[in-house]
Write a protein that holds these residues in place. Structure first.
Motif, mmCIF file in Angstrom:
data_model
loop_
_atom_site.group_PDB
_atom_site.id
_atom_site.type_symbol
_atom_site.label_atom_id
_atom_site.label_comp_id
_atom_site.label_asym_id
_atom_site.label_seq_id
_atom_site.Cartn_x
_atom_site.Cartn_y
_atom_site.Cartn_z
ATOM 1 N N ILE A 179 0.809 -1.215 0.000
ATOM 2 C CA ILE A 179 0.000 0.000 0.000
ATOM 3 C C ILE A 179 0.848 1.273 0.000
ATOM 4 N N THR A 180 1.950 1.265 0.753
ATOM 5 C CA THR A 180 2.749 2.493 0.845
ATOM 6 C C THR A 180 3.993 2.477 -0.036
ATOM 7 N N GLY A 181 4.354 1.308 -0.567
ATOM 8 C CA GLY A 181 5.561 1.226 -1.377
ATOM 9 C C GLY A 181 6.834 1.335 -0.560
ATOM 10 N N LEU A 182 6.731 1.094 0.747
ATOM 11 C CA LEU A 182 7.889 1.140 1.630
ATOM 12 C C LEU A 182 8.460 -0.266 1.788
ATOM 13 N N GLU A 183 9.747 -0.414 1.513
ATOM 14 C CA GLU A 183 10.384 -1.724 1.646
ATOM 15 C C GLU A 183 10.379 -2.137 3.116
ATOM 16 N N ALA A 184 9.757 -3.258 3.422
ATOM 17 C CA ALA A 184 9.574 -3.659 4.817
ATOM 18 C C ALA A 184 9.820 -5.151 4.993
ATOM 19 N N TYR A 185 10.283 -5.516 6.195
ATOM 20 C CA TYR A 185 10.600 -6.904 6.519
ATOM 21 C C TYR A 185 10.299 -7.189 7.988
ATOM 22 N N ALA A 186 9.988 -8.452 8.285
ATOM 23 C CA ALA A 186 9.830 -8.912 9.661
ATOM 24 C C ALA A 186 10.716 -10.152 9.839
ATOM 25 N N PRO A 187 11.688 -10.103 10.744
ATOM 26 C CA PRO A 187 12.573 -11.254 10.954
ATOM 27 C C PRO A 187 11.833 -12.545 11.266
ATOM 28 N N THR A 188 10.694 -12.439 11.940
ATOM 29 C CA THR A 188 9.955 -13.639 12.331
ATOM 30 C C THR A 188 9.291 -14.330 11.143
ATOM 31 N N ASP A 189 9.290 -13.693 9.967
ATOM 32 C CA ASP A 189 8.767 -14.360 8.776
ATOM 33 C C ASP A 189 9.726 -15.436 8.265
ATOM 34 N N ASN A 190 10.991 -15.326 8.656
ATOM 35 C CA ASN A 190 12.000 -16.295 8.230
ATOM 36 C C ASN A 190 12.198 -17.309 9.356
ATOM 37 N N VAL A 191 11.356 -18.318 9.382
ATOM 38 C CA VAL A 191 11.362 -19.288 10.485
ATOM 39 C C VAL A 191 12.668 -20.057 10.554
ATOM 40 N N SER A 192 13.224 -20.404 9.409
ATOM 41 C CA SER A 192 14.465 -21.182 9.404
ATOM 42 C C SER A 192 15.607 -20.418 10.061
ATOM 43 N N GLU A 193 15.786 -19.168 9.649
ATOM 44 C CA GLU A 193 16.866 -18.370 10.245
ATOM 45 C C GLU A 193 16.596 -18.084 11.715
ATOM 46 N N LEU A 194 15.350 -17.752 12.042
ATOM 47 C CA LEU A 194 15.003 -17.432 13.426
ATOM 48 C C LEU A 194 15.299 -18.607 14.360
ATOM 49 N N THR A 195 14.886 -19.809 13.956
ATOM 50 C CA THR A 195 15.095 -20.971 14.828
ATOM 51 C C THR A 195 16.558 -21.397 14.851
ATOM 52 N N ALA A 196 17.262 -21.237 13.728
ATOM 53 C CA ALA A 196 18.691 -21.581 13.714
ATOM 54 C C ALA A 196 19.472 -20.654 14.642
ATOM 55 N N ARG A 197 19.178 -19.375 14.576
ATOM 56 C CA ARG A 197 19.884 -18.422 15.437
ATOM 57 C C ARG A 197 19.522 -18.642 16.909
ATOM 58 N N THR A 198 18.265 -18.947 17.181
ATOM 59 C CA THR A 198 17.858 -19.214 18.554
ATOM 60 C C THR A 198 18.588 -20.430 19.100
ATOM 61 N N ASN A 199 18.672 -21.462 18.284
ATOM 62 C CA ASN A 199 19.322 -22.706 18.694
ATOM 63 C C ASN A 199 20.829 -22.539 18.885
ATOM 64 N N ASP A 200 21.461 -21.807 17.966
ATOM 65 C CA ASP A 200 22.923 -21.720 17.960
ATOM 66 C C ASP A 200 23.488 -20.552 18.759
ATOM 67 N N GLU A 201 22.732 -19.445 18.796
ATOM 68 C CA GLU A 201 23.268 -18.226 19.406
ATOM 69 C C GLU A 201 22.497 -17.762 20.634
ATOM 70 N N GLY A 202 21.249 -18.211 20.771
ATOM 71 C CA GLY A 202 20.427 -17.773 21.896
ATOM 72 C C GLY A 202 19.336 -16.814 21.456
ATOM 73 N N TRP A 203 18.257 -16.812 22.217
ATOM 74 C CA TRP A 203 17.068 -16.034 21.867
ATOM 75 C C TRP A 203 17.306 -14.525 21.939
ATOM 76 N N ALA A 204 18.106 -14.094 22.896
ATOM 77 C CA ALA A 204 18.259 -12.656 23.141
ATOM 78 C C ALA A 204 18.852 -11.901 21.957
ATOM 79 N N SER A 205 19.674 -12.555 21.171
ATOM 80 C CA SER A 205 20.398 -11.845 20.105
ATOM 81 C C SER A 205 19.796 -12.032 18.712
ATOM 82 N N VAL A 206 18.689 -12.761 18.586
ATOM 83 C CA VAL A 206 18.194 -13.121 17.251
ATOM 84 C C VAL A 206 17.861 -11.913 16.376
ATOM 85 N N PHE A 207 17.197 -10.906 16.944
ATOM 86 C CA PHE A 207 16.811 -9.752 16.142
ATOM 87 C C PHE A 207 18.016 -8.874 15.808
ATOM 88 N N LYS A 208 18.893 -8.692 16.779
ATOM 89 C CA LYS A 208 20.093 -7.891 16.519
ATOM 90 C C LYS A 208 20.921 -8.531 15.409
#
Length: 202
Positions: A62-91
């Protein structure tokens, strides 16, 4: 009074107390991000993650603004949680995305993040990183807003009218405000389908 009546009454009270100036400031910051060729990263956990995903669609379409949500990428989110810890996943996700001062981070959260209470530490670390780069920080949060409200350039704190329904109302108003943002004349760039369809004459 039935629960339904009470719930809708609470909703009406919240609506009357939403700070309009905070919403308008969010609009202006997002207009600037788009004009600068920046991107919008929307962070949320639980129901707020679902709102983030929905909003990514609307901001892009609708706005033409490039946008993303990290939680849409389940594979990366769960891999980072498993390997690096939950606290740092978004950073970590923002680092790989090369977050810059032209970009913005929008947080949908009930608590807003609090390291001392171990509430959404992933949001706190992500916002610390965003602020260190000069990226704009926006939020729609509940209760006192936590770290998000403390550091945001623009933040809507959904008023608490009943401590028993904070989560429900906060997550509902995340969606209300997100739809307001993409519908705002300063941001809206494309007509939505149903509004663009003209009813046929009988």
């Amino acid at each position: 009074m039935t629960f339904t009546q009470e719930y809708f009454d609470e909703t009406r009270q919240i609506l009357e107390r939403i700070p309009h100036e905070a919403v308008e400031k969010m609009v202006d910051l997002l207009v600037q991000v788009r004009a600068d060729g920046g991107r919008l990263f929307i962070l949320g956990v639980g129901g707020s993650a679902a709102n983030a995903s929905h909003s990514v669609n609307d901001f892009r379409k609708i706005t033409g603004l490039e946008a993303y949500a990290p939680t849409d990428n389940v594979s990366e989110l769960t891999a980072r949680t498993n390997d690096e810890g939950w606290a740092s996943v978004f950073k970590s996700w923002l680092e790989v995305s090369r977050l810059s001062a032209r970009d913005a981070v929008l947080v949908f959260s009930v608590g807003g993040g609090n390291l001392e209470k171990n509430v959404s530490p992933n949001l706190v670390l992500a916002l610390e990183y965003a602020k260190s780069l000069g990226a704009k920080v926006l939020g729609v949060v509940g209760r006192d807003g936590g770290y998000t409200a403390q550091t945001a350039d623009a933040c809507v704190i959904v008023p608490t009218v009943n401590p028993e329904t904070i989560t429900a109302h906060t997550e509902a108003f995340q969606s209300v405000i997100a739809h307001l943002l993409v519908s705002h004349p300063k941001l809206k760039a494309r007509q939505t389908k149903w509004e663009s369809m003209k009813e046929k004459s009988p």
